[in-house]
Design an enzyme around this catalytic site. Sequence first.
Site, PDB file in Angstrom:
ATOM      1  N   ASP A   1      43.717  34.904  25.270  1.00  0.00           N
ATOM      2  CA  ASP A   1      42.327  34.484  25.211  1.00  0.00           C
ATOM      3  C   ASP A   1      41.800  34.404  26.641  1.00  0.00           C
ATOM      4  OD1 ASP A   1      39.919  33.268  24.029  1.00  0.00           O
ATOM      5  OD2 ASP A   1      41.263  32.708  22.391  1.00  0.00           O
TER       6      ASP A   1
ATOM      7  N   ASP B   1      36.238  35.214  25.093  1.00  0.00           N
ATOM      8  CA  ASP B   1      35.446  34.122  24.553  1.00  0.00           C
ATOM      9  C   ASP B   1      33.965  34.267  24.933  1.00  0.00           C
ATOM     10  OD1 ASP B   1      35.889  31.351  23.285  1.00  0.00           O
ATOM     11  OD2 ASP B   1      34.702  30.842  25.057  1.00  0.00           O
TER      12      ASP B   1
ATOM     13  N   GLU C   1      34.218  38.388  21.914  1.00  0.00           N
ATOM     14  CA  GLU C   1      33.577  37.490  20.941  1.00  0.00           C
ATOM     15  C   GLU C   1      32.093  37.418  21.293  1.00  0.00           C
ATOM     16  OE1 GLU C   1      33.612  32.928  19.268  1.00  0.00           O
ATOM     17  OE2 GLU C   1      33.584  33.363  21.389  1.00  0.00           O
TER      18      GLU C   1
ATOM     19  N   HIS D   1      39.794  30.078  14.266  1.00  0.00           N
ATOM     20  CA  HIS D   1      39.905  28.640  14.540  1.00  0.00           C
ATOM     21  C   HIS D   1      38.547  27.940  14.577  1.00  0.00           C
ATOM     22  CE1 HIS D   1      38.880  30.594  18.233  1.00  0.00           C
ATOM     23  NE2 HIS D   1      38.581  29.429  18.784  1.00  0.00           N
ATOM     24  N   ASP D   2      37.458  28.692  14.466  1.00  0.00           N
ATOM     25  CA  ASP D   2      36.113  28.099  14.481  1.00  0.00           C
ATOM     26  C   ASP D   2      35.456  28.076  13.108  1.00  0.00           C
ATOM     27  OD1 ASP D   2      36.187  27.805  17.275  1.00  0.00           O
ATOM     28  OD2 ASP D   2      35.340  29.809  17.595  1.00  0.00           O
TER      29      ASP D   2
HETATM   30  C1  NOJ Z   1      34.275  30.198  21.193  1.00  0.00           C
HETATM   31  C2  NOJ Z   1      35.610  29.637  20.858  1.00  0.00           C
HETATM   32  O1  NOJ Z   1      36.196  30.392  19.836  1.00  0.00           O
HETATM   33  C3  NOJ Z   1      35.406  28.191  20.503  1.00  0.00           C
HETATM   34  O2  NOJ Z   1      36.546  27.611  19.947  1.00  0.00           O
HETATM   35  C4  NOJ Z   1      34.955  27.472  21.743  1.00  0.00           C
HETATM   36  O3  NOJ Z   1      34.627  26.140  21.418  1.00  0.00           O
HETATM   37  C5  NOJ Z   1      33.741  28.132  22.372  1.00  0.00           C
HETATM   38  N1  NOJ Z   1      33.808  29.552  22.380  1.00  0.00           N
HETATM   39  C6  NOJ Z   1      33.595  27.680  23.799  1.00  0.00           C
HETATM   40  O4  NOJ Z   1      34.657  28.194  24.577  1.00  0.00           O
END
Ligand code: NOJ
Length: 557
Positions: free
Chosen positions: A97, A205, A262, A334-335
């Site tokens: 990551d 990210d 992302e 994970h989000d």
């Molecule tokens: C995206 C990540 O997947 C998430 O978990 C994070 O809180 C935010 N970006 C900030 O880094």
Amino acid sequence: MSEWWKTAVVYQVYPRSFADSDGDGIGDLPGITARLDHLAALGVDVLWLSPIYPSPQDDAGYDISDYRDVDPTFGSLADLDRLLAELHARGMKLVMDLVVNHTSDEHPWFAESRSGRAMAKRDWYWWRPPRAGMRAGDPGAEPTNWRSAFSGPAWELDPATGEYYLHIFSRKQPDLNWESPEVREAVYAMMRWWLDRGVDGFRMDVVNFISKDPALPDGHGAGGAFVTGSEHYICGPRIHEFLAEMHREVFAGRDGLLTVGEMPGVTVDEARLFTDPARAELDMVFQFEHVELDQGATKWELRPLRLTDLKASLARWQAGLADVGWNSLYWGNHDQPRAVSRYADDGEHRVRAAKMLATVLHMHRGTPYVYQGEELGMTNAPFAGVEDFRDIESLNHYAEAVAAGEDPEHVLASLRAMGRDNARTPMQWDASEHAGFTTGTPWLAVNPNHVEINAEAARADPGSVFHHYRRLIELRHTLPVVAHGDFTMLLAHDERVYAFTRRLGDIELLVLGNFSGEPVVAELPEPERWRAAELLVGEPADEPLMLRPWEGRVLRA
Ligand code: NOJ
């Protein structure tokens, strides 16, 4: 070797919650290494590892204070090297990551930047004086009306110098200023350092946030209140320039890597530019359209998902990247809440529903991502009260909404449905007390349904969700139409059946998914043709176009 990822499947490990080797209740690298046979049995090609770097853990590791080391909670660099070697020995790759839209406020770069207006690294972050005519600290004196993704303003006043710094995420995640060539070179040097160590690529990210309009204008539609302001930093003016530069400086001349950006808010047209191989920016992006269809203005406003909206959105992405560029495919990470709970049925029909979701996703064109536990059909967690949550996003939202007068029960209901902790409960390895995740006290409670839903039981049961994923992954590796075939959506107006074909030469597949709890017949244009087809994935049925509740199926003409 080029474009090898078109036939690959990626498995995401969220290290805090995967496997704990030392009994402190938090997952770690040796824990992951000890469980690699699970990934090998599934047949995945790549492990994407969420952040393991030193971090104050304000946002569970997405707040990094040292890019070139491992947080002692997760182990050491030697443990990382061992994980990498064990993956490579099994023919799998490791994608790290990369979190470089922001650092932790405890990163030495930020410590120097904040220590004085004349410091060399001052411009490595976004510092601004209070709004014209206002005094630092006054309500509304923030330099812009931007809101943080984790509630409250996106600006924090630093009393030492009387200026504010920008943080799109928590106040412990200051945004890096990519306008500074020194910032970019420092990031590229760090990336090369990881690649030289042997890692095989990066999941980047919120990487479409790194180019901001340097004027930092107010966000639209304010009416005095705070708004996201994201039109000034989503795919900003220099984003393609930065990613092309990163490619030249970091990836050019290296083979066999995977890069995935992302990108919240990215459009199909932008995604095609990002992933056009001729432009040499990224291999693929994560888009968000399909995971926002059941939400209102914010993720906490729940609305029922219409299957026709989901199909229209995913079909548009399939078409938009059909000739140039490449899709990433995901239901969860994970989000996001657990897919089977969010999109299907995590009760009576859980097993069939989890398989159907997998079938539909993995048969699209693109690279599928499996989030840990999805291959077991893991579900959302039964959070009782706010004290059961750990995630900063949920806790901040709860505090803000309740303080603003919202009914706490109503706020809790949206946390239960959308909260990120749903995805972060420990991996369910077996039926023992803490699901085989830890011998200590888990940092987030194990889902009580682990006595039934766990990896040990799934691997022993030929009809399990796990073996279904194994089969889908094997098909992608062995049947070229799955990776390379074209895509045609069918039954666009049907609110229950998801149906599409994939075609390569004279091979044609029909993919069906019943997104309802009732038996349903797929009303296809050429039923006779498909009635005579071979069943490739799914349970035998007398009537091939009739689907049981939440059932999925793949037929080969
Ligand atoms: C995206 C990540 O997947 C998430 O978990 C994070 O809180 C935010 N970006 C900030 O880094």
